[in-house]
Design an enzyme around this catalytic site. Structure first.
Site, PDB file in Angstrom:
ATOM      1  N   GLU A  46      16.776  26.850  39.503  1.00 48.62           N
ATOM      2  CA  GLU A  46      15.591  27.210  40.283  1.00 48.62           C
ATOM      3  C   GLU A  46      14.871  28.408  39.670  1.00 48.62           C
ATOM      4  OE1 GLU A  46      13.968  28.910  44.574  1.00 48.62           O
ATOM      5  OE2 GLU A  46      16.130  28.747  44.248  1.00 48.62           O
ATOM      6  N   ASP A 111      22.386  44.456  41.224  1.00 48.62           N
ATOM      7  CA  ASP A 111      21.080  45.089  41.374  1.00 48.62           C
ATOM      8  C   ASP A 111      21.294  46.535  41.792  1.00 48.62           C
ATOM      9  OD1 ASP A 111      18.463  45.799  41.849  1.00 48.62           O
ATOM     10  OD2 ASP A 111      18.175  44.474  43.561  1.00 48.62           O
ATOM     11  N   ASP A 113      19.249  50.010  42.553  1.00 54.93           N
ATOM     12  CA  ASP A 113      17.896  50.486  42.835  1.00 54.93           C
ATOM     13  C   ASP A 113      17.938  51.985  43.117  1.00 54.93           C
ATOM     14  OD1 ASP A 113      15.383  51.084  44.209  1.00 54.93           O
ATOM     15  OD2 ASP A 113      15.118  48.918  44.338  1.00 54.93           O
ATOM     16  N   CYS A 124      12.914  63.348  43.025  1.00 54.12           N
ATOM     17  CA  CYS A 124      12.014  62.248  43.370  1.00 54.12           C
ATOM     18  C   CYS A 124      12.511  61.573  44.645  1.00 54.12           C
ATOM     19  CB  CYS A 124      11.967  61.203  42.255  1.00 54.12           C
ATOM     20  SG  CYS A 124      11.530  61.834  40.618  1.00 54.12           S
ATOM     21  N   GLY A 163      11.664  47.388  35.311  1.00 56.76           N
ATOM     22  CA  GLY A 163      10.238  47.615  35.101  1.00 56.76           C
ATOM     23  C   GLY A 163       9.691  48.747  35.934  1.00 56.76           C
ATOM     24  N   ARG A 165      12.085  51.034  38.893  1.00 60.27           N
ATOM     25  CA  ARG A 165      12.985  52.073  39.375  1.00 60.27           C
ATOM     26  C   ARG A 165      14.463  51.663  39.386  1.00 60.27           C
ATOM     27  NH1 ARG A 165      10.229  50.250  44.252  1.00 60.27           N
ATOM     28  NH2 ARG A 165      11.665  49.077  45.571  1.00 60.27           N
ATOM     29  N   GLY A 166      14.835  50.636  38.639  1.00 57.00           N
ATOM     30  CA  GLY A 166      16.225  50.215  38.699  1.00 57.00           C
ATOM     31  C   GLY A 166      16.643  49.371  37.518  1.00 57.00           C
ATOM     32  N   HIS A 306      21.046  33.544  45.648  1.00 58.78           N
ATOM     33  CA  HIS A 306      20.156  34.704  45.702  1.00 58.78           C
ATOM     34  C   HIS A 306      19.302  34.775  44.435  1.00 58.78           C
ATOM     35  CE1 HIS A 306      18.672  38.717  46.493  1.00 58.78           C
ATOM     36  NE2 HIS A 306      19.303  38.733  47.635  1.00 58.78           N
ATOM     37  N   LEU A 307      18.026  35.007  44.613  1.00 62.76           N
ATOM     38  CA  LEU A 307      17.101  35.114  43.477  1.00 62.76           C
ATOM     39  C   LEU A 307      17.079  36.538  42.937  1.00 62.76           C
ATOM     40  CD1 LEU A 307      14.302  33.124  45.243  1.00 62.76           C
ATOM     41  CD2 LEU A 307      15.292  32.404  43.079  1.00 62.76           C
ATOM     42  N   LEU A 308      16.889  36.677  41.624  1.00 58.79           N
ATOM     43  CA  LEU A 308      16.785  37.990  41.007  1.00 58.79           C
ATOM     44  C   LEU A 308      15.667  37.967  39.976  1.00 58.79           C
ATOM     45  CD1 LEU A 308      18.044  40.847  40.919  1.00 58.79           C
ATOM     46  CD2 LEU A 308      19.494  40.036  39.044  1.00 58.79           C
ATOM     47  N   LYS A 309      14.961  39.079  39.880  1.00 63.51           N
ATOM     48  CA  LYS A 309      13.838  39.182  38.953  1.00 63.51           C
ATOM     49  C   LYS A 309      14.264  38.862  37.529  1.00 63.51           C
ATOM     50  CE  LYS A 309      10.265  42.408  37.430  1.00 63.51           C
ATOM     51  NZ  LYS A 309       9.755  43.782  37.549  1.00 63.51           N
TER      52      LYS A 309
END
Length: 416
Positions: A46, A111, A113, A124, A163, A165-166, A306-309
């Site tokens: 997918e 992941d 973050d 920050c 891209g 912060r993680g 689960h989808l991941l970038k």
């Protein structure tokens, strides 16, 4: 053009050029096809696309690299997410019998973050990062990479900058891809030490005996603790931050404020804490881990579906490309030096010295298609080149292991 010159309003104009001339489709397909060893592995994967105006399109799937390429060049997604390998083609999920469309496999993913560290960074907050707090991502990769390799035996770990912060980790070993939800949960829980929400003051609690995994993780954390926490975040320089540290110390430990602010203590905090701790109390280790240990989004790791970038996706807000990271060069990785889509598109018009004499042997035999060869030359003219080169090296290592495993199985079959 500097990375800071990126204008989100220009993204609709830049994406068509990026997908037509710069996106590394050949390497991308090579990765997700895994040597074509398993039938329909790529076809049943997918993909999801986020389009302009946050239009979200799930359950995309493609038969070939060419089909994927054409669709991405047609849709020009603002964001690409990768999901599981399913029992059926995801783009046909509405046509199969209810309950039979199942997620079967996916890389074991992690992941991390920066927003999850807001209680232990003062430089920050939220989506903002700087060189001081980026050290937390360096520590996270060091700790998790060692554990996944040494404790679990995984070999093919692809670390990717998000891209913004993680960072993400894709564990690509066959054994990792076949893990059940229960097994993924077990791995994620094993790697999780910082627990509790905003209301939880003490998020790390150690007990005797200390597990070898925790000892090994502490060795990584201790390398960065003084530079990050004491100097970078100055956790003993302000009353509020000092009180946060004191809240983590057991009440029966003598821990006076004047010692906290003394010059001698400031430069030798670890030694002081170790000598102050009573037998079987590890509050000095708990403090270091609470401030520096990786904070995982466990739900991302647990779910097969689960989808991941995706790597090489563009972050719409920063314009930066989600690039693979070389762990060997981790301490020098600068997220602000990662190229933006605007930068690499401009670089296409600025040929580099020495480019003309590119050797023909650099072009692989199975890349004879003119458009593909042109794209290879195009990305090599930009700041994206070194990241694609590392991705190629990662894929070569995976391919070597596939071939070795196939030879081993072949030899075993011959014996019988």
């Amino acid at each position: 053009m500097s990375s800071s010159d990126y204008d989100p309003a220009c993204l609709p104009d830049l994406l068509p050029l990026y997908y037509r001339r710069l996106f590394p489709f050949f390497q991308y397909y090579r990765w997700l096809n895994y040597g074509g060893v398993q039938k329909n592995y790529f076809q049943n994967r997918e993909f999801s696309f986020t389009l302009k105006d946050d239009i979200y399109v799930r359950y995309q799937s493609f038969s070939t690299q060419n089909e994927l390429e054409k669709e991405m060049q047609k849709m020009n997604p603002y964001k690409i997410d990768i999901g599981a390998i399913y029992s059926h083609r995801p783009n046909q999920h509405n046509t199969v019998k209810s309950g039979t469309f199942q997620a079967l496999e996916k890389e074991l993913v992690f992941d991390i973050d920066m927003t999850d560290y807001d209680d232990v960074r003062s430089c920050c907050s939220a989506a903002d990062i700087c060189s001081k707090c980026w050290t937390l991502m360096t520590i996270a990769i060091r700790v998790l990479d060692r554990a996944l390799r040494d404790d679990f035996g995984f070999q093919h770990l692809l670390w990717v900058y998000s891209g913004r912060r993680g960072v993400h980790c894709w564990v690509c070993d066959e054994a990792a891809r076949k893990l059940s939800v229960a097994a993924r949960s077990a791995v994620a829980e094993y790697l999780s030490l910082v627990k509790g929400g905003e209301e939880t003051v003490k998020k790390v609690v150690l007990t005797e005996p200390i597990h070898p995994f925790i000892s090994a993780s502490l060795s990584e954390v201790e390398r960065y603790f003084k530079q990050y926490a004491l100097k970078g975040q100055d956790i003993l320089g302000r009353k509020e931050s000092v009180n946060k540290v004191l809240a983590l110390v057991p009440e029966d430990i003598l821990f006076t404020v004047w010692l906290l602010t003394s010059v001698a203590y400031y430069y030798d905090t670890t030694s002081f804490l170790q000598h102050t701790a009573k037998k079987n109390q590890h509050f000095e280790k708990e403090i270091m881990l609470q401030y520096c240990y990786p904070r995982l989004d466990i739900n991302v790791s647990k779910g097969v579906n689960h989808l991941l970038k995706s790597p090489f996706s563009v972050h719409p807000k920063t314009g930066r490309i989600s690039v693979p990271m070389d762990v060997k060069e981790l301490d020098t990785f600068d997220p602000f030096a990662v190229p933006t889509i605007s930068l690499i598109c401009e670089e296409l018009d600025q040929p580099r010295t020495g480019e003309v004499g590119e050797k023909s042997e650099d072009i692989k035999e199975n890349e004879k298609d003119a458009a593909e060869k042109r794209r290879m030359r195009d990305y090599k003219r930009t700041s994206l080149a070194k990241y694609v080169k590392y991705f190629d090296q990662f894929l070569d290592q995976m391919a070597s292991s596939w071939k070795g495993e196939l030879l081993r199985k072949s030899d075993l079959q011959k014996e019988f």
